[in-house]
Scaffold this active site. Structure first.
Site, PDB file in Angstrom:
ATOM      1  N   SER A   1       0.768  -1.095  -0.017  1.00 50.16           N
ATOM      2  CA  SER A   1      -0.013  -0.032   0.174  1.00 50.16           C
ATOM      3  C   SER A   1       0.926   1.326   0.028  1.00 50.16           C
ATOM      4  CB  SER A   1      -0.750   0.058   1.414  1.00 50.16           C
ATOM      5  OG  SER A   1      -1.501   1.505   1.478  1.00 50.16           O
TER       6      SER A   1
ATOM      7  N   TYR B   1      -2.409  -1.288  10.734  1.00 47.30           N
ATOM      8  CA  TYR B   1      -2.506  -2.014   9.422  1.00 47.30           C
ATOM      9  C   TYR B   1      -1.220  -1.407   8.609  1.00 47.30           C
ATOM     10  CZ  TYR B   1      -3.876  -1.566   4.636  1.00 47.30           C
ATOM     11  OH  TYR B   1      -3.790  -1.982   3.241  1.00 47.30           O
TER      12      TYR B   1
ATOM     13  N   LYS C   1       2.024  -3.788   6.708  1.00 51.44           N
ATOM     14  CA  LYS C   1       2.175  -3.929   5.421  1.00 51.44           C
ATOM     15  C   LYS C   1       3.671  -3.347   5.393  1.00 51.44           C
ATOM     16  CE  LYS C   1      -1.557  -4.217   3.511  1.00 51.44           C
ATOM     17  NZ  LYS C   1      -1.588  -5.896   2.688  1.00 51.44           N
TER      18      LYS C   1
HETATM   19  P1  NAD Z   1     -10.430  -7.567   0.739  1.00 55.75           P
HETATM   20  O1  NAD Z   1     -10.820  -7.693   2.305  1.00 55.75           O
HETATM   21  O2  NAD Z   1     -11.826  -7.645  -0.043  1.00 55.75           O
HETATM   22  O3  NAD Z   1      -9.830  -9.056   0.474  1.00 55.75           O
HETATM   23  C1  NAD Z   1      -8.924  -9.769   1.405  1.00 55.75           C
HETATM   24  C2  NAD Z   1      -9.480 -11.015   1.204  1.00 55.75           C
HETATM   25  O4  NAD Z   1      -8.488 -11.878   2.263  1.00 55.75           O
HETATM   26  C3  NAD Z   1     -10.885 -11.532   1.741  1.00 55.75           C
HETATM   27  O5  NAD Z   1     -11.516 -12.140   0.982  1.00 55.75           O
HETATM   28  C4  NAD Z   1     -10.568 -12.142   2.986  1.00 55.75           C
HETATM   29  O6  NAD Z   1     -11.623 -13.022   3.404  1.00 55.75           O
HETATM   30  C5  NAD Z   1      -9.236 -12.786   2.853  1.00 55.75           C
HETATM   31  N1  NAD Z   1      -8.271 -13.113   4.033  1.00 55.75           N
HETATM   32  C6  NAD Z   1      -8.033 -12.361   5.100  1.00 55.75           C
HETATM   33  N2  NAD Z   1      -7.283 -12.958   6.036  1.00 55.75           N
HETATM   34  C7  NAD Z   1      -7.150 -14.053   5.600  1.00 55.75           C
HETATM   35  C8  NAD Z   1      -6.734 -15.598   6.120  1.00 55.75           C
HETATM   36  N3  NAD Z   1      -5.971 -15.496   7.194  1.00 55.75           N
HETATM   37  N4  NAD Z   1      -6.824 -16.870   5.190  1.00 55.75           N
HETATM   38  C9  NAD Z   1      -7.531 -16.734   4.360  1.00 55.75           C
HETATM   39  N5  NAD Z   1      -8.289 -15.447   3.675  1.00 55.75           N
HETATM   40  C10 NAD Z   1      -8.036 -14.395   4.200  1.00 55.75           C
HETATM   41  O7  NAD Z   1      -9.539  -6.543   0.679  1.00 55.75           O
HETATM   42  P2  NAD Z   1      -9.027  -6.002  -0.832  1.00 55.75           P
HETATM   43  O8  NAD Z   1      -9.345  -4.419  -0.663  1.00 55.75           O
HETATM   44  O9  NAD Z   1      -9.406  -6.878  -1.744  1.00 55.75           O
HETATM   45  O10 NAD Z   1      -7.604  -6.040  -0.605  1.00 55.75           O
HETATM   46  C11 NAD Z   1      -6.545  -6.812  -1.056  1.00 55.75           C
HETATM   47  C12 NAD Z   1      -5.289  -6.726  -0.343  1.00 55.75           C
HETATM   48  O11 NAD Z   1      -4.858  -5.454  -0.724  1.00 55.75           O
HETATM   49  C13 NAD Z   1      -5.160  -6.565   1.182  1.00 55.75           C
HETATM   50  O12 NAD Z   1      -3.856  -7.014   1.718  1.00 55.75           O
HETATM   51  C14 NAD Z   1      -5.116  -4.997   1.392  1.00 55.75           C
HETATM   52  O13 NAD Z   1      -4.489  -4.820   2.552  1.00 55.75           O
HETATM   53  C15 NAD Z   1      -4.480  -4.468   0.175  1.00 55.75           C
HETATM   54  N6  NAD Z   1      -4.715  -3.123  -0.066  1.00 55.75           N
HETATM   55  C16 NAD Z   1      -5.942  -2.914  -0.183  1.00 55.75           C
HETATM   56  C17 NAD Z   1      -6.252  -1.558  -0.502  1.00 55.75           C
HETATM   57  C18 NAD Z   1      -7.777  -1.232  -0.763  1.00 55.75           C
HETATM   58  O14 NAD Z   1      -7.956   0.108  -0.905  1.00 55.75           O
HETATM   59  N7  NAD Z   1      -8.795  -1.914  -1.097  1.00 55.75           N
HETATM   60  C19 NAD Z   1      -5.254  -0.421  -0.697  1.00 55.75           C
HETATM   61  C20 NAD Z   1      -4.032  -0.978  -0.546  1.00 55.75           C
HETATM   62  C21 NAD Z   1      -3.594  -2.255  -0.087  1.00 55.75           C
HETATM   63  C1  UD1 Z   2      -7.169   4.497   3.556  1.00 59.19           C
HETATM   64  C2  UD1 Z   2      -6.002   4.143   4.399  1.00 59.19           C
HETATM   65  C3  UD1 Z   2      -4.942   3.584   3.937  1.00 59.19           C
HETATM   66  C4  UD1 Z   2      -5.493   2.437   3.114  1.00 59.19           C
HETATM   67  C5  UD1 Z   2      -6.573   2.814   2.034  1.00 59.19           C
HETATM   68  C6  UD1 Z   2      -7.076   1.891   1.009  1.00 59.19           C
HETATM   69  C7  UD1 Z   2      -6.115   5.847   6.424  1.00 59.19           C
HETATM   70  C8  UD1 Z   2      -5.439   6.908   7.242  1.00 59.19           C
HETATM   71  N1  UD1 Z   2      -5.559   5.271   5.309  1.00 59.19           N
HETATM   72  O1  UD1 Z   2      -6.614   5.484   2.835  1.00 59.19           O
HETATM   73  O2  UD1 Z   2      -3.883   3.227   4.830  1.00 59.19           O
HETATM   74  O3  UD1 Z   2      -4.129   1.691   2.185  1.00 59.19           O
HETATM   75  O4  UD1 Z   2      -7.460   3.445   2.820  1.00 59.19           O
HETATM   76  O5  UD1 Z   2      -7.905   0.754   1.986  1.00 59.19           O
HETATM   77  O6  UD1 Z   2      -7.351   5.586   6.784  1.00 59.19           O
HETATM   78  N2  UD1 Z   2     -13.107  10.510   3.326  1.00 59.19           N
HETATM   79  C9  UD1 Z   2     -14.260  11.383   3.731  1.00 59.19           C
HETATM   80  N3  UD1 Z   2     -15.396  10.706   3.945  1.00 59.19           N
HETATM   81  C10 UD1 Z   2     -15.536   9.430   4.210  1.00 59.19           C
HETATM   82  C11 UD1 Z   2     -14.498   8.578   3.656  1.00 59.19           C
HETATM   83  C12 UD1 Z   2     -13.268   9.282   3.411  1.00 59.19           C
HETATM   84  O7  UD1 Z   2     -14.317  12.546   3.421  1.00 59.19           O
HETATM   85  O8  UD1 Z   2     -16.602   8.995   4.807  1.00 59.19           O
HETATM   86  C13 UD1 Z   2     -11.946  11.178   2.598  1.00 59.19           C
HETATM   87  C14 UD1 Z   2     -10.693  11.029   3.461  1.00 59.19           C
HETATM   88  O9  UD1 Z   2     -10.312  11.813   4.354  1.00 59.19           O
HETATM   89  C15 UD1 Z   2      -9.713  10.715   2.490  1.00 59.19           C
HETATM   90  C16 UD1 Z   2     -10.524  10.205   0.849  1.00 59.19           C
HETATM   91  O10 UD1 Z   2     -11.787  10.522   1.488  1.00 59.19           O
HETATM   92  O11 UD1 Z   2      -9.286  12.007   2.185  1.00 59.19           O
HETATM   93  C17 UD1 Z   2      -9.885   8.816   0.804  1.00 59.19           C
HETATM   94  O12 UD1 Z   2     -10.291   8.110   2.065  1.00 59.19           O
HETATM   95  P1  UD1 Z   2     -10.263   6.664   1.970  1.00 59.19           P
HETATM   96  O13 UD1 Z   2     -10.997   6.033   0.880  1.00 59.19           O
HETATM   97  O14 UD1 Z   2     -10.362   6.102   3.345  1.00 59.19           O
HETATM   98  O15 UD1 Z   2      -8.529   6.276   1.769  1.00 59.19           O
HETATM   99  P2  UD1 Z   2      -7.407   6.909   2.607  1.00 59.19           P
HETATM  100  O16 UD1 Z   2      -7.549   7.659   3.618  1.00 59.19           O
HETATM  101  O17 UD1 Z   2      -6.540   7.687   1.269  1.00 59.19           O
END
Ligand code: NAD
Ligand code: UD1
Length: 338
Positions: free
Chosen positions: A124, A149, A153
């Site tokens: 991330s 969290y 990472k």
């Molecule tokens: P998500 O929660 O939709 O997907 C994660 C999946 O992993 C889920 O299906 C969950 O059931 C499974 N899981 C968690 N722990 C497990 C375990 N111990 N054994 C088996 N399955 C397990 O999340 P996502 O948004 O698809 O994110 C995927 C990855 O990307 C995560 O590692 C997340 O931290 C990372 N990531 C996501 C974002 C985002 O904004 N969505 C941003 C940066 C990084």
């Molecule tokens: C967040 C996490 C980041 C993670 C990412 C994806 C924090 C500080 N960071 O990023 O670690 O990798 O999600 O899962 O939480 N916002 C509003 N109202 C809302 C929700 C969000 O104004 O109800 C704003 C937030 O202030 C931010 C932007 O929308 O400025 C994006 O928010 P969000 O989607 O939560 O992502 P990040 O905060 O960038």
């Protein structure tokens, strides 16, 4: 190639599964459905037109993961299986460290036992911390994270780098995602957060569909053009395409490589709200509230390395992201339960 998708039923994993299948690869999904449902696997099959091998198992379960790898020898692992809610990680740090670190260690152990040398990891932008100037470039050092969290990472990147340093056969790709939003254009797959969404786009979409009364915009006094925070929002289908490139890259490289997956363009919260309204035709009620703890005013990616070395760039526009998010939310107002 055959690829094991740990956490492959989740938001990013499910979209990646479809793109990998359409690129001619086979996937094996392992998920404990702690934040997803088997319905997501059915949708992957529906959208890709192929049946998919999926196991319900905890990725921390060494015997289960090794026996799956024995039954289905794989060329590469993509590690999505993590807990990801920032606020929850502050309340439950032990659970977050236990789940996220253990899944990584178990995958590395099973890969070693089964002779699998390639792994792509879901990292991330949060690992850049507060100290680095934007746009974030992969050569910058990891910074101080503001929550458990983020630290998981940070630590998982370190573990994977150390593993690759110790084993010359290993190929590790760390993908640093910026802010993934959007959904499959069919409207059959998308983000299905449990409970009240933490992230912006699912919240906006739930306001539009009538599940929430209004959006609270966290702060309008930031030093940005319109006072609201700016982020680098990226379509989940572009992210999925980036994984296909990354998986194929591992087959031809050794050691660790880091790639930002972002568009390189910042966008404010108000711009997201307006673009969503324009593309859905539905008004999104909002009010301004105080800043959220831990939020940075703005950051975005330098995405040149992924373009130059993976041959990948984000192709979808903000309109695509909003249209597809709305299409998914409208067709599935309660997510996969609908
Ligand atoms: P998500 O929660 O939709 O997907 C994660 C999946 O992993 C889920 O299906 C969950 O059931 C499974 N899981 C968690 N722990 C497990 C375990 N111990 N054994 C088996 N399955 C397990 O999340 P996502 O948004 O698809 O994110 C995927 C990855 O990307 C995560 O590692 C997340 O931290 C990372 N990531 C996501 C974002 C985002 O904004 N969505 C941003 C940066 C990084
Ligand atoms: C967040 C996490 C980041 C993670 C990412 C994806 C924090 C500080 N960071 O990023 O670690 O990798 O999600 O899962 O939480 N916002 C509003 N109202 C809302 C929700 C969000 O104004 O109800 C704003 C937030 O202030 C931010 C932007 O929308 O400025 C994006 O928010 P969000 O989607 O939560 O992502 P990040 O905060 O960038």
């Amino acid at each position: 190639m055959r690829i094991l998708l740990a956490g492959g039923a989740g938001y990013i994993g499910s979209h990646t599964a479809v793109e990998l299948i359409l690129a001619g690869h086979d996937v094996v999904i392992v998920d404990n459905y702690s934040n997803s449902s088997p319905e997501a696997v059915e949708r992957i099959e529906e959208v890709s037109g192929r049946s998919v091998v999926a196991y319900e198992a905890d990725v921390r379960d060494h015997d289960a993961v090794c026996s799956i790898m024995r039954e289905y020898p794989v060329d590469c692992v993509v590690h999505f299986a993590g807990l990801k809610a920032v606020g929850e990680s502050v309340r439950k740090p032990v659970e977050y460290y236990r789940n996220n670190i253990d899944t990584t260690l178990t995958l590395l152990e099973c890969m070693r036992e089964r002779g699998v040398h390639n792994i792509v990891f879901s990292s991330s932008a949060t690992v850049y911390g507060e100290e680095n100037p934007y746009p974030y470039v992969e050569t910058m050092p990891r910074g101080r994270c503001s929550n458990p969290y983020g630290w998981t990472k940070f630590m998982m990147e370190q573990i994977l780098e150390d593993a690759a340093r110790a084993d010359a056969e290993l190929s590790v790709v760390l993908l640093r995602y910026f802010n993934p939003i959007g959904a499959h254009p069919s409207g059959r797959m998308g983000e299905d957060p449990q409970g009240i969404p933490n992230n912006l786009m699912p919240y906006v979409a739930q306001v539009a569909v009538g599940r929430r009364d209004h959006l609270t915009i966290f702060g309008n006094d930031y030093p940005t053009p319109d006072g609201t925070c700016r982020r680098d929002y990226i379509h989940v289908m572009d992210l999925a395409a980036g994984h296909v490139k990354a998986v194929e890259y591992t087959a031809a490289h050794k050691g660790t490589e880091i790639f930002n997956l972002g568009t390189g363009t910042p966008c404010s919260v108000l711009e997201i709200v307006r673009a969503f309204e324009e593309n859905s035709g539905v008004p999104v009620k909002y009010e301004f509230g105080p800043r959220r703890d831990g939020d940075l005013a703005e950051f975005w990616a330098d995405a040149d390395k992924a373009r130059d070395e993976l041959g990948w760039t984000a192709a979808r526009t903000l309109s695509d992201m909003c249209r597809d998010s709305w299409n998914w939310q409208r067709q599935n107002p309660k997510g996969y339960e609908s």
